[in-house]
Write a protein that holds these residues in place. Structure first.
Motif, PDB file in Angstrom:
ATOM      1  N   LEU A  96      30.602  31.081  32.565  1.00  0.00           N
ATOM      2  CA  LEU A  96      30.008  32.396  32.796  1.00  0.00           C
ATOM      3  C   LEU A  96      31.153  33.398  32.956  1.00  0.00           C
ATOM      4  N   SER A  97      31.822  33.658  31.844  1.00  0.00           N
ATOM      5  CA  SER A  97      33.063  34.436  31.903  1.00  0.00           C
ATOM      6  C   SER A  97      32.842  35.882  32.355  1.00  0.00           C
ATOM      7  N   GLU A  98      31.727  36.491  31.982  1.00  0.00           N
ATOM      8  CA  GLU A  98      31.487  37.877  32.430  1.00  0.00           C
ATOM      9  C   GLU A  98      31.317  37.942  33.944  1.00  0.00           C
ATOM     10  N   LYS A  99      30.598  36.966  34.495  1.00  0.00           N
ATOM     11  CA  LYS A  99      30.422  36.939  35.950  1.00  0.00           C
ATOM     12  C   LYS A  99      31.739  36.603  36.639  1.00  0.00           C
ATOM     13  N   ALA A 100      32.506  35.698  36.046  1.00  0.00           N
ATOM     14  CA  ALA A 100      33.820  35.358  36.608  1.00  0.00           C
ATOM     15  C   ALA A 100      34.721  36.578  36.612  1.00  0.00           C
ATOM     16  N   GLN A 101      34.674  37.326  35.515  1.00  0.00           N
ATOM     17  CA  GLN A 101      35.489  38.535  35.405  1.00  0.00           C
ATOM     18  C   GLN A 101      35.101  39.551  36.483  1.00  0.00           C
ATOM     19  N   GLU A 102      33.801  39.704  36.719  1.00  0.00           N
ATOM     20  CA  GLU A 102      33.339  40.637  37.736  1.00  0.00           C
ATOM     21  C   GLU A 102      33.750  40.172  39.132  1.00  0.00           C
ATOM     22  N   ALA A 103      33.615  38.872  39.385  1.00  0.00           N
ATOM     23  CA  ALA A 103      34.000  38.332  40.690  1.00  0.00           C
ATOM     24  C   ALA A 103      35.497  38.510  40.927  1.00  0.00           C
ATOM     25  N   ILE A 104      36.292  38.292  39.900  1.00  0.00           N
ATOM     26  CA  ILE A 104      37.745  38.456  40.024  1.00  0.00           C
ATOM     27  C   ILE A 104      38.085  39.917  40.308  1.00  0.00           C
ATOM     28  N   LYS A 105      37.447  40.810  39.582  1.00  0.00           N
ATOM     29  CA  LYS A 105      37.707  42.247  39.770  1.00  0.00           C
ATOM     30  C   LYS A 105      37.408  42.663  41.212  1.00  0.00           C
ATOM     31  N   ILE A 106      36.257  42.266  41.711  1.00  0.00           N
ATOM     32  CA  ILE A 106      35.858  42.629  43.077  1.00  0.00           C
ATOM     33  C   ILE A 106      36.772  41.959  44.096  1.00  0.00           C
ATOM     34  N   SER A 107      37.087  40.686  43.860  1.00  0.00           N
ATOM     35  CA  SER A 107      37.924  39.949  44.810  1.00  0.00           C
ATOM     36  C   SER A 107      39.311  40.557  44.934  1.00  0.00           C
ATOM     37  N   LEU A 108      39.859  41.021  43.814  1.00  0.00           N
ATOM     38  CA  LEU A 108      41.195  41.605  43.852  1.00  0.00           C
ATOM     39  C   LEU A 108      41.205  42.986  44.506  1.00  0.00           C
ATOM     40  N   LEU A 109      40.058  43.643  44.517  1.00  0.00           N
ATOM     41  CA  LEU A 109      39.966  44.906  45.266  1.00  0.00           C
ATOM     42  C   LEU A 109      40.064  44.640  46.769  1.00  0.00           C
ATOM     43  N   GLN A 110      39.457  43.540  47.208  1.00  0.00           N
ATOM     44  CA  GLN A 110      39.496  43.191  48.635  1.00  0.00           C
ATOM     45  C   GLN A 110      40.789  42.478  49.020  1.00  0.00           C
ATOM     46  N   HIS A 111      41.326  41.691  48.107  1.00  0.00           N
ATOM     47  CA  HIS A 111      42.509  40.875  48.420  1.00  0.00           C
ATOM     48  C   HIS A 111      43.549  41.010  47.295  1.00  0.00           C
ATOM     49  N   PRO A 112      44.152  42.174  47.164  1.00  0.00           N
ATOM     50  CA  PRO A 112      45.059  42.406  46.023  1.00  0.00           C
ATOM     51  C   PRO A 112      46.322  41.546  46.016  1.00  0.00           C
ATOM     52  N   SER A 113      46.698  41.008  47.142  1.00  0.00           N
ATOM     53  CA  SER A 113      47.928  40.210  47.180  1.00  0.00           C
ATOM     54  C   SER A 113      47.671  38.703  47.184  1.00  0.00           C
ATOM     55  N   ALA A 114      46.426  38.288  47.011  1.00  0.00           N
ATOM     56  CA  ALA A 114      46.091  36.860  47.020  1.00  0.00           C
ATOM     57  C   ALA A 114      46.465  36.235  45.673  1.00  0.00           C
ATOM     58  N   THR A 115      47.540  35.477  45.671  1.00  0.00           N
ATOM     59  CA  THR A 115      48.031  34.904  44.412  1.00  0.00           C
ATOM     60  C   THR A 115      47.011  33.963  43.777  1.00  0.00           C
ATOM     61  N   VAL A 116      46.230  33.278  44.587  1.00  0.00           N
ATOM     62  CA  VAL A 116      45.246  32.351  44.030  1.00  0.00           C
ATOM     63  C   VAL A 116      44.208  33.103  43.191  1.00  0.00           C
ATOM     64  N   LEU A 117      43.892  34.322  43.568  1.00  0.00           N
ATOM     65  CA  LEU A 117      42.936  35.116  42.790  1.00  0.00           C
ATOM     66  C   LEU A 117      43.568  35.607  41.487  1.00  0.00           C
ATOM     67  N   HIS A 118      44.848  35.917  41.533  1.00  0.00           N
ATOM     68  CA  HIS A 118      45.556  36.278  40.306  1.00  0.00           C
ATOM     69  C   HIS A 118      45.652  35.068  39.380  1.00  0.00           C
ATOM     70  N   LEU A 119      45.827  33.896  39.964  1.00  0.00           N
ATOM     71  CA  LEU A 119      45.849  32.660  39.176  1.00  0.00           C
ATOM     72  C   LEU A 119      44.504  32.458  38.474  1.00  0.00           C
ATOM     73  N   LYS A 120      43.416  32.716  39.179  1.00  0.00           N
ATOM     74  CA  LYS A 120      42.076  32.606  38.582  1.00  0.00           C
ATOM     75  C   LYS A 120      41.922  33.597  37.427  1.00  0.00           C
ATOM     76  N   LYS A 121      42.468  34.788  37.609  1.00  0.00           N
ATOM     77  CA  LYS A 121      42.407  35.789  36.542  1.00  0.00           C
ATOM     78  C   LYS A 121      43.164  35.298  35.311  1.00  0.00           C
ATOM     79  N   ALA A 122      44.315  34.699  35.531  1.00  0.00           N
ATOM     80  CA  ALA A 122      45.096  34.158  34.419  1.00  0.00           C
ATOM     81  C   ALA A 122      44.328  33.044  33.715  1.00  0.00           C
ATOM     82  N   GLN A 123      43.663  32.189  34.485  1.00  0.00           N
ATOM     83  CA  GLN A 123      42.863  31.121  33.882  1.00  0.00           C
ATOM     84  C   GLN A 123      41.747  31.711  33.022  1.00  0.00           C
TER      85      GLN A 123
END
Length: 163
Positions: free
Chosen positions: A50-77
């Motif tokens: 569900l890539s569109e939902k994953a993309q939305e979740a990543i976008k929102i998550s990075l707004l709340q936690h911009p320095s969380a490397t694990v979320l950036h890793l998820k974005k790269a995946q």
């Protein structure tokens, strides 16, 4: 038995986070989630393609936690799965500078390099991950990936030696 209970609780927590996240989207509101909760939500979407939902979740998550490397890793995946390997590598190179000893960064980079048929770079990244992994089963899996990369280079002797 206790492990089963812990696993059950973890699944329930992940499902609760997912339900809460989807309710937030449905109501067009903003809720707070910790990084672990976002990670579970994103993993669910990625695992279910569900890539569109994953993309939305990543976008929102990075707004709340911009320095969380694990979320950036998820974005790269996600970007890698969306056939945007160069953007994924840019993110991975950036977060690698912050977390030098994160084996997941090296494993994702290796998989991307393999996709790009940059087999020597893939081997290099797998070797970095191998040095960081403690669990024997993970080391075995990495060796299999390295052997596969050597096969792609027609270096069959090295593929056999690594195993």
């Amino acid at each position: 038995m206790e492990d089963d209970f812990d696993s059950y609780n973890e699944e329930n927590e992940h499902q609760a986070s997912l339900n809460r996240f989807e309710k937030m989207l449905e109501l067009n509101q903003q809720y707070f989630f910790d990084v672990t909760e976002y990670e579970a939500v994103i993993d669910h979407y990625l695992e279910n393609n569900l890539s569109e939902k994953a993309q939305e979740a990543i976008k929102i998550s990075l707004l709340q936690h911009p320095s969380a490397t694990v979320l950036h890793l998820k974005k790269a995946q996600l970007l890698s799965g969306l056939h945007q390997p160069n953007k994924a590598l840019e993110i991975l190179n950036r977060i690698e500078k912050i977390e030098l000893f994160n084996q997941d960064i090296h494993l994702v980079k290796a998989a991307i390099y393999s996709q790009l048929r940059a087999h020597n770079k893939a081997i290099e990244s797998y070797n970095k991950a191998f040095k960081l992994v403690a669990e024997k089963s993970e080391k075995v899996n990495i060796k299999i990936h390295i052997a596969f990369e050597y096969e792609n280079l027609n270096q069959f002797d090295k593929a056999i030696d690594i195993l």
